[in-house]
Scaffold this motif. Structure first.
Motif, PDB file in Angstrom:
ATOM      1  N   ASN A 336      51.935  -1.277  17.880  1.00 44.78           N
ATOM      2  CA  ASN A 336      51.405  -1.828  18.904  1.00 44.78           C
ATOM      3  C   ASN A 336      50.717  -0.558  19.235  1.00 44.78           C
ATOM      4  N   PHE A 337      49.228  -0.462  19.908  1.00 44.90           N
ATOM      5  CA  PHE A 337      49.081   0.221  21.185  1.00 44.90           C
ATOM      6  C   PHE A 337      48.172   0.126  21.805  1.00 44.90           C
ATOM      7  N   THR A 338      47.411   1.297  22.463  1.00 44.87           N
ATOM      8  CA  THR A 338      46.772   1.142  23.285  1.00 44.87           C
ATOM      9  C   THR A 338      45.825   1.362  22.949  1.00 44.87           C
ATOM     10  N   MET A 339      44.333   1.105  23.606  1.00 40.31           N
ATOM     11  CA  MET A 339      42.999   1.762  23.837  1.00 40.31           C
ATOM     12  C   MET A 339      42.500   2.907  24.273  1.00 40.31           C
ATOM     13  N   LYS A 340      43.464   3.210  25.231  1.00 37.24           N
ATOM     14  CA  LYS A 340      43.722   5.075  25.377  1.00 37.24           C
ATOM     15  C   LYS A 340      43.519   5.749  24.155  1.00 37.24           C
ATOM     16  N   GLU A 341      44.855   5.298  23.572  1.00 37.22           N
ATOM     17  CA  GLU A 341      45.025   6.091  21.818  1.00 37.22           C
ATOM     18  C   GLU A 341      43.799   6.537  21.000  1.00 37.22           C
ATOM     19  N   PHE A 342      43.383   4.540  21.116  1.00 35.45           N
ATOM     20  CA  PHE A 342      42.353   4.700  20.183  1.00 35.45           C
ATOM     21  C   PHE A 342      40.794   5.422  20.062  1.00 35.45           C
ATOM     22  N   THR A 343      41.214   5.483  21.934  1.00 37.58           N
ATOM     23  CA  THR A 343      39.503   6.250  22.203  1.00 37.58           C
ATOM     24  C   THR A 343      39.731   7.753  22.226  1.00 37.58           C
ATOM     25  N   GLU A 344      41.096   8.290  22.299  1.00 42.32           N
ATOM     26  CA  GLU A 344      40.895   9.605  21.886  1.00 42.32           C
ATOM     27  C   GLU A 344      40.954  10.127  20.675  1.00 42.32           C
ATOM     28  N   ASN A 345      41.482   8.800  19.307  1.00 42.76           N
ATOM     29  CA  ASN A 345      41.950   9.150  18.255  1.00 42.76           C
ATOM     30  C   ASN A 345      40.391   9.099  18.276  1.00 42.76           C
ATOM     31  N   PHE A 346      39.252   8.255  18.656  1.00 41.67           N
ATOM     32  CA  PHE A 346      37.552   8.100  18.122  1.00 41.67           C
ATOM     33  C   PHE A 346      37.410   9.768  18.395  1.00 41.67           C
ATOM     34  N   TYR A 347      37.278   9.619  19.560  1.00 44.40           N
ATOM     35  CA  TYR A 347      36.584  10.726  20.462  1.00 44.40           C
ATOM     36  C   TYR A 347      36.986  12.478  20.292  1.00 44.40           C
ATOM     37  N   SER A 348      37.816  12.757  19.053  1.00 42.26           N
ATOM     38  CA  SER A 348      38.317  13.604  18.425  1.00 42.26           C
ATOM     39  C   SER A 348      38.310  14.665  17.620  1.00 42.26           C
ATOM     40  N   LYS A 349      37.433  13.371  16.849  1.00 36.34           N
ATOM     41  CA  LYS A 349      37.129  13.863  15.261  1.00 36.34           C
ATOM     42  C   LYS A 349      35.606  13.420  15.373  1.00 36.34           C
ATOM     43  N   GLY A 350      35.067  13.597  13.737  1.00 36.47           N
ATOM     44  CA  GLY A 350      33.576  13.463  13.572  1.00 36.47           C
ATOM     45  C   GLY A 350      34.651  11.950  12.852  1.00 36.47           C
ATOM     46  N   LEU A 351      32.962  10.712  12.049  1.00 33.17           N
ATOM     47  CA  LEU A 351      33.706   9.959  11.435  1.00 33.17           C
ATOM     48  C   LEU A 351      35.196  10.124  10.179  1.00 33.17           C
ATOM     49  N   ASP A 352      35.886   9.488  10.012  1.00 30.38           N
ATOM     50  CA  ASP A 352      36.473   9.162   8.656  1.00 30.38           C
ATOM     51  C   ASP A 352      36.602   7.414   8.701  1.00 30.38           C
ATOM     52  N   SER A 353      37.875   7.456   7.158  1.00 30.09           N
ATOM     53  CA  SER A 353      38.479   6.924   7.135  1.00 30.09           C
ATOM     54  C   SER A 353      39.595   6.264   7.780  1.00 30.09           C
ATOM     55  N   LYS A 354      40.207   5.119   8.391  1.00 28.50           N
ATOM     56  CA  LYS A 354      40.969   4.969   9.257  1.00 28.50           C
ATOM     57  C   LYS A 354      42.406   5.606   9.221  1.00 28.50           C
ATOM     58  N   SER A 355      41.509   6.636   9.453  1.00 36.88           N
ATOM     59  CA  SER A 355      43.825   7.558  10.197  1.00 36.88           C
ATOM     60  C   SER A 355      43.692   6.712  11.230  1.00 36.88           C
ATOM     61  N   PHE A 356      43.433   6.331  11.936  1.00 40.50           N
ATOM     62  CA  PHE A 356      43.997   5.325  13.301  1.00 40.50           C
ATOM     63  C   PHE A 356      44.909   4.837  12.769  1.00 40.50           C
ATOM     64  N   VAL A 357      44.336   3.783  12.258  1.00 36.92           N
ATOM     65  CA  VAL A 357      45.339   2.693  10.895  1.00 36.92           C
ATOM     66  C   VAL A 357      46.292   3.643  10.710  1.00 36.92           C
ATOM     67  N   GLU A 358      46.361   4.481  10.082  1.00 40.49           N
ATOM     68  CA  GLU A 358      47.875   5.001   9.323  1.00 40.49           C
ATOM     69  C   GLU A 358      48.315   5.941  10.317  1.00 40.49           C
ATOM     70  N   LYS A 359      47.924   6.557  11.413  1.00 39.54           N
ATOM     71  CA  LYS A 359      48.224   6.370  12.563  1.00 39.54           C
ATOM     72  C   LYS A 359      49.892   5.072  13.053  1.00 39.54           C
ATOM     73  N   LEU A 360      49.306   3.902  12.592  1.00 41.89           N
ATOM     74  CA  LEU A 360      50.108   3.280  13.691  1.00 41.89           C
ATOM     75  C   LEU A 360      50.963   2.046  12.393  1.00 41.89           C
ATOM     76  N   LYS A 361      50.832   3.070  11.120  1.00 41.41           N
ATOM     77  CA  LYS A 361      52.120   2.752  10.277  1.00 41.41           C
ATOM     78  C   LYS A 361      53.056   3.149  10.630  1.00 41.41           C
ATOM     79  N   LEU A 362      53.668   1.651  10.677  1.00 38.45           N
ATOM     80  CA  LEU A 362      55.430   1.922  10.621  1.00 38.45           C
ATOM     81  C   LEU A 362      56.277   2.920   9.671  1.00 38.45           C
ATOM     82  N   CYS A 363      57.071   3.226  10.431  1.00 40.93           N
ATOM     83  CA  CYS A 363      58.104   4.350   8.929  1.00 40.93           C
ATOM     84  C   CYS A 363      58.536   3.489   8.086  1.00 40.93           C
ATOM     85  N   ALA A 364      59.422   2.445   8.294  1.00 37.37           N
ATOM     86  CA  ALA A 364      59.645   1.508   7.487  1.00 37.37           C
ATOM     87  C   ALA A 364      58.898   1.376   6.350  1.00 37.37           C
TER      88      ALA A 364
END
Length: 365
Positions: A336-364
């Motif tokens: 799970n994630f918060t929109m604060k996490e999403f917003t901080e990720n988006f505005y910290s860089k330029g356009l990219d591919s699935k950086s947020f999706v990758e961050k949320l993947k479970l370690c398993a």
């Protein structure tokens, strides 16, 4: 940044931004070479030169019989398959009259055709609210700029005031929001049915609560082989509705190859965003797409409306729907994630591919 040869990239980018002329102004001025900060690295350029796969295109889905039992079942199946394997599909015979589509395109083009001094009144870099006209929203965050200008209008939950929207496209923008929202809600309902959810589930979750219209202009580029219209990325939202004119350039990555998206007059393109991939626990997929720099003599116009959960509700948590998780056959793929996490990720860089999706993947995994 000053390179060894004395080229001051930061200074040139700032001067371009301060001029408020955008790439449309550069193109209309008759330049024959593009500024250095628009030139992309060799690895990007070499990939652009690869031919797209011929004879293949994103799925085209006909909604003309969606209100019949048999027709709806067919459409649900087609959309489910397209959203899972392509992440993109084009709708025809939808609920929006073709004259409305044409008027919307004409209105956005009319804005981009305004004199520089008129458009400059709207040229700001205040992302996330109101109206923002600028060239490259991530101009100061990206390593290389792209050949496009954009008019951004926030429609919800904190809509731009009517008087903030340029008069030349004010009516069209307001009307397009109504039509595009209806299309998005209908598609979300069909996507719900495709994975066995009740039709209104995604709407109830507020997946259309944040809406932004972005009117892109890709003017002719004198050196289209050295830059891109928009670089490869996935959309960090729930769903995107795209309307474009008949000037091509959009490409979607499928099976490791780039595929041209051929414009269909009267068609609407839908693509799955990163957040829907997460919410659906991977049942649907966002995919990389890009726009080539425009080597033709006519402007490419596209109007994108992004649909997302309410980014202002920073306390809410989102993640895979429990109904779509059933261990061990279907384990939870993302945390799970918060929109604060999403917003901080988006505005910290330029356009990219699935950086947020990758961050949320479970370690398993």
């Amino acid at each position: 940044m000053v390179c060894a040869a004395g080229y001051d990239r930061t200074k040139e980018v700032k001067e371009f931004d301060n001029s408020k002329m955008g790439v449309k102004g550069l193109s209309d001025s008759g330049i024959t070479t593009i500024p250095k900060f628009f030139v992309h690295p060799p690895e990007t350029i070499s990939d652009l030169r690869k031919s797209s796969v011929t004879g293949v295109g994103i799925p085209v889905i006909d909604l003309s019989n969606v209100d019949t039992e048999a027709g709806r079942a067919k459409v649900v199946g087609e959309i489910r398959e397209a959203a899972k394997t392509w992440g993109f599909f084009q709708l025809i015979n939808h609920c929006v009259p073709v004259p409305v589509l044409d008027d919307t395109i004409a209105a956005i083009k009319a804005f981009h055709d305004l004199p520089i001094e008129e458009k400059a009144k709207y040229y700001v870099r205040e992302e996330g609210r109101g109206v923002m006209y600028a060239s490259n929203f991530d101009l100061h965050r990206s390593t290389a700029a792209c050949w496009h200008d954009s008019l951004n209008v926030w429609m919800a939950p904190d809509p731009a005031a009517a008087e903030e929207i340029p008069a030349v496209c004010r009516r069209a923008v307001a009307e397009w929001d109504i039509h595009a929202k209806k299309v998005a809600e209908d598609v979300l309902e069909l996507l719900c049915e495709g994975v066995g959810l009740k039709g209104g589930k995604l709407k109830e979750l507020g997946c259309c609560d944040t809406r932004a219209i972005v009117g892109h202009c890709y003017p002719p580029c004198p050196q289209p082989d050295l830059t891109v219209g928009i670089k490869s990325h996935t959309d960090p939202v729930v769903l995107t509705v795209l309307l474009q004119n008949q000037v091509g350039g959009l490409q979607v990555k499928h099976g490791g190859d780039w595929v041209d998206v051929k414009p269909i007059h009267g068609g609407l393109i839908i693509n799955i965003g990163d957040l829907l991939q997460i919410i659906s626990n991977g049942e649907y997929n966002s995919v990389q797409h890009r726009v080539l720099a425009n080597g033709l003599k006519e402007d490419r116009i596209s109007i994108v409306e992004f649909f997302n959960v309410n980014k202002f509700d920073e306390s809410a948590r989102y993640g895979p729907l429990p109904e779509l998780v059933s261990p061990p056959e279907k384990p939870c793929i993302y945390r799970n994630f918060t929109m604060k996490e999403f917003t901080e990720n988006f505005y910290s860089k330029g356009l990219d591919s699935k950086s947020f999706v990758e961050k949320l993947k479970l370690c398993a995994l």
